[in-house]
Design an enzyme around this catalytic site. Sequence first.
Site, mmCIF file in Angstrom:
data_model
loop_
_atom_site.group_PDB
_atom_site.id
_atom_site.type_symbol
_atom_site.label_atom_id
_atom_site.label_comp_id
_atom_site.label_asym_id
_atom_site.label_seq_id
_atom_site.Cartn_x
_atom_site.Cartn_y
_atom_site.Cartn_z
ATOM 1 N N CYS A 1 0.836 -1.200 0.000
ATOM 2 C CA CYS A 1 0.000 0.000 0.000
ATOM 3 C C CYS A 1 0.870 1.248 0.000
ATOM 4 O O CYS A 1 1.751 1.404 0.835
ATOM 5 C CB CYS A 1 -0.917 0.007 1.218
ATOM 6 S SG CYS A 1 -1.930 1.502 1.338
ATOM 7 N N CYS B 1 -0.110 3.407 3.485
ATOM 8 C CA CYS B 1 0.261 3.011 4.848
ATOM 9 C C CYS B 1 1.287 1.888 4.881
ATOM 10 O O CYS B 1 1.737 1.496 5.963
ATOM 11 C CB CYS B 1 -0.990 2.597 5.636
ATOM 12 S SG CYS B 1 -1.693 1.020 5.100
ATOM 13 N N CYS C 1 -5.922 -1.810 -0.072
ATOM 14 C CA CYS C 1 -5.259 -2.109 1.200
ATOM 15 C C CYS C 1 -6.238 -2.737 2.187
ATOM 16 O O CYS C 1 -7.377 -2.273 2.344
ATOM 17 C CB CYS C 1 -4.675 -0.823 1.787
ATOM 18 S SG CYS C 1 -3.785 -1.091 3.347
ATOM 19 N N CYS D 1 -6.101 0.325 5.403
ATOM 20 C CA CYS D 1 -6.656 1.667 5.208
ATOM 21 C C CYS D 1 -7.656 1.730 4.058
ATOM 22 O O CYS D 1 -8.295 2.770 3.860
ATOM 23 C CB CYS D 1 -5.537 2.681 4.996
ATOM 24 S SG CYS D 1 -4.693 2.520 3.400
ATOM 25 N N CYS E 1 4.458 -13.312 -14.943
ATOM 26 C CA CYS E 1 5.085 -14.108 -16.002
ATOM 27 C C CYS E 1 5.158 -13.369 -17.334
ATOM 28 O O CYS E 1 6.119 -13.545 -18.084
ATOM 29 C CB CYS E 1 4.386 -15.449 -16.155
ATOM 30 S SG CYS E 1 2.674 -15.363 -16.723
ATOM 31 N N HIS F 1 -0.052 -18.776 -19.433
ATOM 32 C CA HIS F 1 1.342 -18.740 -18.987
ATOM 33 C C HIS F 1 2.215 -18.496 -20.213
ATOM 34 O O HIS F 1 1.840 -18.841 -21.341
ATOM 35 C CB HIS F 1 1.751 -20.034 -18.289
ATOM 36 C CG HIS F 1 3.073 -19.931 -17.581
ATOM 37 N ND1 HIS F 1 3.384 -18.886 -16.735
ATOM 38 C CD2 HIS F 1 4.181 -20.725 -17.593
ATOM 39 C CE1 HIS F 1 4.602 -19.050 -16.259
ATOM 40 N NE2 HIS F 1 5.104 -20.147 -16.772
ATOM 41 N N ASP G 1 12.109 -21.203 -18.470
ATOM 42 C CA ASP G 1 11.095 -20.443 -17.735
ATOM 43 C C ASP G 1 11.800 -19.575 -16.703
ATOM 44 O O ASP G 1 12.248 -20.065 -15.663
ATOM 45 C CB ASP G 1 10.106 -21.384 -17.044
ATOM 46 C CG ASP G 1 8.884 -20.654 -16.509
ATOM 47 O OD1 ASP G 1 9.040 -19.492 -16.085
ATOM 48 O OD2 ASP G 1 7.790 -21.233 -16.501
#
Length: 428
Positions: free
Chosen positions: A231, A234, A261, A264, A287, A314, A331
């Site tokens: 976040c 915060c 978040c 918050c 990916c 993928h 990969d």
Amino acid sequence: MGLENLLENLGKNSPDEINEAVRVLSKIADNILKDPKNSKIRTLQKSNATISKKILALKGGVDCLIMMGFKENATNFTMPSNTSLESVMEFREILVSWNNSILRSEVPASQAEKQAEMEIAPSAESVEEIIKPVALPPLVQTYSNPFLRRIEMYAHNVLQYEDKNLRGRCRKLIPVTLLEYNAQERLRSIQKLSKKDKLLDVDVSLQDMIILELLSWFKNYFFTWVDCMECKHCGGETAFSHMSTDPKLLVYTERIELHRCRSCHEFTPFPRYTDLNILLETRRGRCGEWANTFTLCCRAMNWDARFVVEENDHVWTEVYSITQKRWLHCDPCENICDTPLIYETGWNKNISYVIAYSAEEVQDVTWRYSSNHKEVLKRRKNCLEAELLDALLEIRDKKQKELSESRKEYLTKRMLMEVVEFLVENRK
């Protein structure tokens, strides 16, 4: 000692010791780079208090000097005059980058909040400096089938890997000398084992070993995986909420995730960049960003490489091994090479279509990634097999239209060898 083991040993020291050692090593490297012919700068006395306490006394300290190019003598460390300055500079950059990653992981929460806000995305000013659009020819789509149109789009987008300026910029970021050094160590180890065991297959080359080193460097030192953003308000934990439609955010990408978040309830954007110039700066994503950037790295190394898209969400890379005369599955997200069945047998994916793309080719490589071709055929319903084959041949012909006859002949022979490979179900 390889780079990974060296950094692992160095990381066993305290953060303050590591930070100071990196500072001293960086200063040594800078002095050599500024005045490479000065023999005094290339000689470090073991009795020197700074060298002794801040480098030699640390775990991995001596190895750092050796990796940089110094040779150990009875009373000192000396760097030969023929030592590559490029390797000195590359090692310095990797050491500093590695140390910075440690420091970031230990930033107090109050500082992390400010840092997260600054790092969410490049500022408009910095992005304008980064973006140097690759001039691609206009995409003219000829198919009405959505699947075939996607194939056309991917086949067009991979042309960006051939941009000389982009590849040159990428090449400068890769520590080639260090990767080659570690690859040579790998190759020597394999060769030693082969001498002990004559049945051991050693049909590999330095290129094959550098591929492994590039995968390791890319995952461990260059790129960062992102599931959810921290976040920016915060510093708390966030979760994906929805895709943004705010035109003020959708400037350098058409996809921006908004993560909410848990504390918050404010939103933090996560831009999903596809522009490789930006990705070379941000160096993070999932990916898609990983495979896109890694394929560029492979092309920057002057290897034949393909961007591979699996229809069930993928993507990865294939690199052609000159010695083995075949394409190697790579990969970068998993730091794995030549284990194509991992998705079907390890991830339990129902493979249907896997298409590989390069500037010169587009190839259906589904059969490399499955050990049960009959079941795969049952799942292939996006178009008729004849339609797919005709489309691939048509796109391939367009790509190779301007190539020399000798190059076309080479690619045709290589493609036929690959098709023969597909006739036998993969079992490894």
